[in-house]
Scaffold this active site. Structure first.
Site, PDB file in Angstrom:
ATOM      1  N   LYS A  36       0.825  -1.197   0.000  1.00 10.09           N
ATOM      2  CA  LYS A  36       0.000   0.000   0.000  1.00 10.09           C
ATOM      3  C   LYS A  36       0.860   1.248   0.000  1.00 10.09           C
ATOM      4  CE  LYS A  36      -1.913  -1.719   3.659  1.00 10.09           C
ATOM      5  NZ  LYS A  36      -2.757  -1.994   4.853  1.00 10.09           N
ATOM      6  N   THR A  82      -9.149   8.518   9.152  1.00  9.23           N
ATOM      7  CA  THR A  82      -8.546   7.360   8.491  1.00  9.23           C
ATOM      8  C   THR A  82      -8.279   6.204   9.442  1.00  9.23           C
ATOM      9  OG1 THR A  82      -6.356   8.334   8.824  1.00  9.23           O
ATOM     10  CG2 THR A  82      -7.469   8.795   6.730  1.00  9.23           C
ATOM     11  N   GLY A 139      -8.482   2.882  10.883  1.00  9.12           N
ATOM     12  CA  GLY A 139      -9.075   1.621  10.455  1.00  9.12           C
ATOM     13  C   GLY A 139      -9.075   1.378   8.963  1.00  9.12           C
ATOM     14  N   THR A 140      -8.410   2.231   8.187  1.00  6.42           N
ATOM     15  CA  THR A 140      -8.431   2.028   6.729  1.00  6.42           C
ATOM     16  C   THR A 140      -7.729   0.738   6.327  1.00  6.42           C
ATOM     17  OG1 THR A 140      -6.492   3.475   6.582  1.00  6.42           O
ATOM     18  CG2 THR A 140      -8.632   4.455   6.094  1.00  6.42           C
ATOM     19  N   GLY A 141      -6.636   0.384   7.008  1.00 12.78           N
ATOM     20  CA  GLY A 141      -5.937  -0.859   6.668  1.00 12.78           C
ATOM     21  C   GLY A 141      -6.785  -2.083   6.941  1.00 12.78           C
ATOM     22  N   CYS A 142      -7.454  -2.086   8.092  1.00  8.45           N
ATOM     23  CA  CYS A 142      -8.363  -3.191   8.424  1.00  8.45           C
ATOM     24  C   CYS A 142      -9.474  -3.298   7.388  1.00  8.45           C
ATOM     25  CB  CYS A 142      -8.986  -2.963   9.797  1.00  8.45           C
ATOM     26  SG  CYS A 142      -7.829  -2.806  11.165  1.00  8.45           S
TER      27      CYS A 142
END
Length: 267
Positions: free
Chosen positions: A175, A206, A208-211
């Site tokens: 990412k 933002t 929690g965007t990875g989860c």
């Protein structure tokens, strides 16, 4: 029509913006039945992690077995796992149950900067979980660790993704962000690169965007989409959610899910 299912194995976020809570919301919004096995309870919010209480290895194994023996998941997402013992349990139980479509989000550092994985656990992660994963989704700092190199530009991303993918035998979604390549992500699969260009959205919410991204990919794999299409759909989902600009009004804010997307992504 039988509904597709997905299991998230991750930590709980009491503020609801990341971890198990974000995973369940995302999987539901992407049209699959969501289940969970909790690796840890956390006291956290968008500004930081205050405390972590891990599940015992035996209790985590019991959770995973309970899911697989009743409602077999079509995909598995693995998020925060902070200790060697829990990583080994997850890998052993997934191998036993012949789990498929495993997406590993190697959560090492929270967006607030709080450490979420013990240093010795990183080695066990690479030895036990990545070799059985269909996809690993590191951000730039995580890829720095997994590839053993500094990533400062687009060419470094290509090199790092290849190192990770070839060393551990899994596809890699590296990412962008973290001041490198803006919102463009790189998928390395079967020795080939594919860029997913993204538009950077000026939204401070933002958390929690990875989860969310890894869970959306797992949900789309569960529905039978090929990996590149699952990534494409997940990127579209998270971009739409960020563009909605929903705000709870304190701290950096969690990434809110745009419920108008349901009709588009449920199928």
């Amino acid at each position: 029509m039988k509904m597709k299912t997905a299991l998230t194995i991750a930590g709980s976020d009491c503020s609801g913006g990341a971890g198990i809570q974000a995973d369940i919301k995302t999987m539901t919004m992407n049209g699959v039945y969501a289940m969970s096995a909790i690796t840890a309870l956390t006291a956290q919010n968008t500004t930081g992690v205050r405390a972590i209480e891990e599940s015992s290895p035996d209790f985590l194994a019991q959770q995973i077995d309970a899911v697989f023996e009743d409602i077999y998941p079509d995909a598995v997402k693995i998020g925060m796992v902070s200790s060697c013992e829990l990583i080994r349990v997850i890998a052993e139980r997934l191998r036993t149950h012949k789990a498929k479509n495993i997406v590993v989000d190697p959560v090492m550092i929270a967006s607030s900067g709080s450490a979420l994985m013990k240093s010795e656990a990183v080695k066990v992660l690479t030895e036990e979980l990545l070799p059985i994963a269909s996809l690993v989704t590191p951000n730039i700092p995580e890829a720095n660790v997994l590839a053993g190199m500094a990533i400062e530009n687009r060419e470094d991303m290509i090199t790092a993704a290849k190192v990770i993918g070839d060393n551990f035998g899994c596809a890699v979604l590296l990412k962008g962000g973290h001041s490198v390549n803006d919102a463009n992500d790189l998928l390395y699969i079967n020795g080939e690169d594919r860029w997913f260009e993204g538009k950077r959205i000026d939204n401070s919410n933002t958390h929690g965007t990875g989860c969310t991204l890894s869970s959306a990919i797992a949900a789309n794999l569960a529905k039978g989409f090929a990996l590149d299409e699952a990534v494409k759909r997940a990127k579209e989902y998270i971009s739409g959610a960020l563009a909605a600009m929903l705000d709870l009004g304190h701290g950096s804010g969690p990434m809110m899910h745009n419920f108008d997307l349901n009709s588009r992504f449920a199928g």
